[in-house]
Write a protein that holds these residues in place. Structure first.
Motif, PDB file in Angstrom:
ATOM      1  N   GLY A 116      53.943  11.734  61.579  1.00 36.09           N
ATOM      2  CA  GLY A 116      54.673  12.981  61.753  1.00 36.09           C
ATOM      3  C   GLY A 116      55.206  13.128  63.168  1.00 36.09           C
ATOM      4  N   PRO A 117      55.681  14.320  63.527  1.00 34.12           N
ATOM      5  CA  PRO A 117      56.161  14.557  64.895  1.00 34.12           C
ATOM      6  C   PRO A 117      54.990  14.566  65.866  1.00 34.12           C
ATOM      7  CG  PRO A 117      57.007  16.217  63.351  1.00 34.12           C
ATOM      8  CD  PRO A 117      55.908  15.486  62.652  1.00 34.12           C
ATOM      9  N   ILE A 118      55.046  13.717  66.895  1.00 32.13           N
ATOM     10  CA  ILE A 118      53.970  13.653  67.885  1.00 32.13           C
ATOM     11  C   ILE A 118      54.572  13.481  69.279  1.00 32.13           C
ATOM     12  CG2 ILE A 118      52.307  12.641  66.267  1.00 32.13           C
ATOM     13  CD1 ILE A 118      52.820   9.919  67.649  1.00 32.13           C
ATOM     14  N   LYS A 119      53.736  13.653  70.271  1.00 32.36           N
ATOM     15  CA  LYS A 119      54.099  13.359  71.653  1.00 32.36           C
ATOM     16  C   LYS A 119      53.522  11.993  72.008  1.00 32.36           C
ATOM     17  CE  LYS A 119      56.071  17.334  72.937  1.00 32.36           C
ATOM     18  NZ  LYS A 119      57.453  17.435  73.485  1.00 32.36           N
ATOM     19  N   GLN A 120      54.349  11.155  72.628  1.00 32.26           N
ATOM     20  CA  GLN A 120      53.904   9.807  72.962  1.00 32.26           C
ATOM     21  C   GLN A 120      54.286   9.471  74.398  1.00 32.26           C
ATOM     22  OE1 GLN A 120      56.002   6.114  71.620  1.00 32.26           O
ATOM     23  NE2 GLN A 120      54.162   5.814  70.355  1.00 32.26           N
ATOM     24  N   VAL A 121      53.326   8.930  75.148  1.00 31.03           N
ATOM     25  CA  VAL A 121      53.587   8.491  76.521  1.00 31.03           C
ATOM     26  C   VAL A 121      54.066   7.040  76.480  1.00 31.03           C
ATOM     27  CG1 VAL A 121      52.596   8.064  78.796  1.00 31.03           C
ATOM     28  CG2 VAL A 121      51.844  10.042  77.449  1.00 31.03           C
ATOM     29  N   PRO A 122      55.253   6.737  77.006  1.00 32.08           N
ATOM     30  CA  PRO A 122      55.745   5.354  77.005  1.00 32.08           C
ATOM     31  C   PRO A 122      54.818   4.434  77.794  1.00 32.08           C
ATOM     32  CG  PRO A 122      57.515   6.896  77.512  1.00 32.08           C
ATOM     33  CD  PRO A 122      56.236   7.676  77.572  1.00 32.08           C
ATOM     34  N   PRO A 123      54.882   3.143  77.547  1.00 30.18           N
ATOM     35  CA  PRO A 123      54.062   2.185  78.316  1.00 30.18           C
ATOM     36  C   PRO A 123      54.480   2.178  79.784  1.00 30.18           C
ATOM     37  CG  PRO A 123      54.987   1.155  76.345  1.00 30.18           C
ATOM     38  CD  PRO A 123      55.687   2.461  76.517  1.00 30.18           C
ATOM     39  N   ALA A 124      53.514   1.814  80.652  1.00 28.33           N
ATOM     40  CA  ALA A 124      53.840   1.708  82.080  1.00 28.33           C
ATOM     41  C   ALA A 124      54.931   0.669  82.295  1.00 28.33           C
ATOM     42  CB  ALA A 124      52.585   1.343  82.871  1.00 28.33           C
ATOM     43  N   PHE A 125      54.861  -0.423  81.525  1.00 30.04           N
ATOM     44  CA  PHE A 125      55.897  -1.453  81.602  1.00 30.04           C
ATOM     45  C   PHE A 125      56.967  -1.137  80.559  1.00 30.04           C
ATOM     46  CE2 PHE A 125      52.473  -3.481  83.822  1.00 30.04           C
ATOM     47  CZ  PHE A 125      53.075  -4.333  84.732  1.00 30.04           C
ATOM     48  N   SER A 126      57.875  -0.250  80.914  1.00 28.84           N
ATOM     49  CA  SER A 126      58.970   0.142  80.027  1.00 28.84           C
ATOM     50  C   SER A 126      60.206   0.400  80.863  1.00 28.84           C
ATOM     51  CB  SER A 126      58.597   1.396  79.225  1.00 28.84           C
ATOM     52  OG  SER A 126      58.431   2.514  80.085  1.00 28.84           O
TER      53      SER A 126
ATOM     54  N   ARG B  26      54.010  -0.377  71.321  1.00 24.57           N
ATOM     55  CA  ARG B  26      52.974  -0.749  72.296  1.00 24.57           C
ATOM     56  C   ARG B  26      52.134   0.469  72.665  1.00 24.57           C
ATOM     57  NH1 ARG B  26      55.362  -2.593  77.229  1.00 24.57           N
ATOM     58  NH2 ARG B  26      57.390  -1.765  76.604  1.00 24.57           N
ATOM     59  N   SER B  27      52.779   1.625  72.766  1.00 22.67           N
ATOM     60  CA  SER B  27      52.029   2.860  73.034  1.00 22.67           C
ATOM     61  C   SER B  27      51.158   3.237  71.850  1.00 22.67           C
ATOM     62  CB  SER B  27      53.008   4.007  73.355  1.00 22.67           C
ATOM     63  OG  SER B  27      53.659   3.800  74.579  1.00 22.67           O
ATOM     64  N   LEU B  28      51.683   3.009  70.640  1.00 24.34           N
ATOM     65  CA  LEU B  28      50.898   3.303  69.444  1.00 24.34           C
ATOM     66  C   LEU B  28      49.646   2.443  69.403  1.00 24.34           C
ATOM     67  CD1 LEU B  28      50.557   4.731  66.714  1.00 24.34           C
ATOM     68  CD2 LEU B  28      51.956   2.913  65.690  1.00 24.34           C
ATOM     69  N   ALA B  29      49.784   1.151  69.715  1.00 27.16           N
ATOM     70  CA  ALA B  29      48.617   0.268  69.747  1.00 27.16           C
ATOM     71  C   ALA B  29      47.609   0.747  70.780  1.00 27.16           C
ATOM     72  CB  ALA B  29      49.058  -1.164  70.055  1.00 27.16           C
ATOM     73  N   ARG B  30      48.106   1.068  71.973  1.00 25.33           N
ATOM     74  CA  ARG B  30      47.236   1.561  73.049  1.00 25.33           C
ATOM     75  C   ARG B  30      46.490   2.813  72.618  1.00 25.33           C
ATOM     76  NH1 ARG B  30      50.950   4.197  76.991  1.00 25.33           N
ATOM     77  NH2 ARG B  30      50.696   5.845  75.399  1.00 25.33           N
ATOM     78  N   ASP B  31      47.194   3.768  72.021  1.00 27.07           N
ATOM     79  CA  ASP B  31      46.594   5.044  71.638  1.00 27.07           C
ATOM     80  C   ASP B  31      45.638   4.887  70.457  1.00 27.07           C
ATOM     81  OD1 ASP B  31      48.105   6.148  73.647  1.00 27.07           O
ATOM     82  OD2 ASP B  31      49.670   6.918  72.315  1.00 27.07           O
ATOM     83  N   LEU B  32      45.970   3.979  69.528  1.00 29.97           N
ATOM     84  CA  LEU B  32      45.055   3.713  68.413  1.00 29.97           C
ATOM     85  C   LEU B  32      43.770   3.102  68.943  1.00 29.97           C
ATOM     86  CD1 LEU B  32      44.449   3.545  65.363  1.00 29.97           C
ATOM     87  CD2 LEU B  32      45.539   1.279  65.380  1.00 29.97           C
ATOM     88  N   GLY B  33      43.889   2.198  69.893  1.00 27.69           N
ATOM     89  CA  GLY B  33      42.697   1.600  70.502  1.00 27.69           C
ATOM     90  C   GLY B  33      41.821   2.624  71.184  1.00 27.69           C
ATOM     91  N   THR B  34      42.445   3.635  71.774  1.00 23.10           N
ATOM     92  CA  THR B  34      41.681   4.710  72.420  1.00 23.10           C
ATOM     93  C   THR B  34      40.927   5.537  71.385  1.00 23.10           C
ATOM     94  OG1 THR B  34      43.258   4.850  74.249  1.00 23.10           O
ATOM     95  CG2 THR B  34      41.857   6.775  73.864  1.00 23.10           C
TER      96      THR B  34
END
Length: 352
Positions: A138-148, A209-217
């Motif tokens: 759904g609609p979410i807020k996402q922080v882009p990767p540092a390397f972007s 990449r952010s989704l993977a990072r956030d799922l891992g968290t």
């Protein structure tokens, strides 16, 4: 001698791994340059032949390690790229659980997740992963990767992060603000720890990449992207793509889609001949004294049968975006229609 028509259209390219999106654009540009007229032709009258290299751009970047669809716009079609940004995108990806990466993908520095006890490891079940994924739909807020490629004070985030890594400054990665995105679907296609395969459909601007990072968290395991393939953008599918390594100048022209492939989803208005000239000159259609010819009668724009007002409307005003065609079904530009005044305002004029 007939006037040479400038090349314009859309290419569906299957990007191989190891190339940046800019690399692909540069390769397409080189192919186009090799097909420009010879030097002796350049002495001909400028109204008989065009020697200028066409503009080339893409509708949305892919990371170098990623593969799949990269839509390349050529010529006047580059001016229509913005209208593809509402299209959904579909990916096949593989996440690795139990480790993290400073780039959130396999190209970065990998760090295995440490757990409270040395011999302890967390291997979440498929059910646990499915529950964790659900909160990202759904609609979410996402922080882009540092390397972007996101800009911070005019500088790309990846350049800031790279400089921080080279200098050894811990905690010096750029601070990025969350962005609004939409993830339409997240489906587990295979899971055998630590590999998690997913099919994802999302909005433009989503970083997997952010989704993977956030799922891992959320799972307390850490995670990064190992593989990523974009399989669809709007109506354009990977099965319709052409391999970049196989692309020749001849194939480029044969596989070039018309520029209308970028605005097929917009409602259309076909202008009578009298109004086409006005539109090309940038004049508003429907102003006092301006009329439209229809079935041998002269009537105002307000009187013609317009598409339903439920079509795509921009968020910053009450006007509606239309693709404008002439009587020969040639796309001549983009306009906004004010639903209150029924004035048609040219936004982009594609022919002169």
């Amino acid at each position: 001698m007939p006037i040479a028509q400038p090349i314009s259209g859309l290419l569906n390219i299957d990007k191989p791994p190891g190339l940046t999106s800019h690399d692909v654009v540069a390769q397409i540009r080189r192919l186009l340059n090799t097909s420009t007229p010879s030097l002796q032709n350049r002495h001909r009258r400028h109204d008989q032949i065009s020697n200028a290299s066409p503009k080339v751009g893409h509708t949305g970047t892919l990371d170098p390690f990623a593969t799949g669809i990269l839509l390349i716009a050529i010529g006047s079609a580059t001016r229509l790229i913005e209208y593809s940004h509402t299209w959904e995108k579909t990916y096949q990806t593989v996440f690795i659980l139990g480790a993290s990466s400073d780039t959130d993908d396999a190209t970065g520095q990998i760090s295995k997740t440490t757990y409270p006890k040395p011999k302890m490891s967390i291997e979440p079940t498929r059910t646990q992963i499915q529950a964790a994924l659900h909160q990202f739909i759904g609609p979410i807020k996402q922080v882009p990767p540092a390397f972007s490629a996101v800009k911070i004070a005019g500088e790309r985030a990846y350049k800031i992060a790279r400089q921080a890594n080279l200098s050894g400054r811990q905690g010096s990665n750029p601070t990025l603000q969350p962005r609004s995105i939409i993830i339409h679907s997240l489906q587990i296609t295979h899971y055998a720890h630590p590999k998690l395969s997913l099919a994802i459909t999302c909005s433009t601007g989503t970083y997997l990449r952010s989704l993977a990072r956030d799922l891992g968290t959320v799972l307390s395991t850490g995670a990064y992207v190992q593989e990523l393939c974009r399989t669809q953008i709007g109506p354009h599918k990977l099965t319709q793509s052409i391999k970049l390594k196989n692309l020749t100048t001849k194939q480029l022209k044969e596989r070039l889609l018309p520029a209308t492939a970028l605005i097929f989803h917009l409602p259309q208005i076909t202008l009578p001949d009298d109004n086409v000239a006005q539109f090309i000159q940038g004049q508003t259609i429907g102003e006092q004294g301006t009329t439209m010819n229809h079935t041998n009668n002269t009537l105002s724009l307000r009187s013609i049968d317009l598409p339903s007002p439920t079509y795509q409307t921009s968020q910053d005003d009450n006007s509606t975006t239309f693709a404008i065609f002439n009587q020969s079904s040639t796309l001549i530009g983009i306009a906004k229609l004010d639903p209150l005044t029924h004035l048609l305002h040219p936004v982009k004029v594609l022919i002169t």
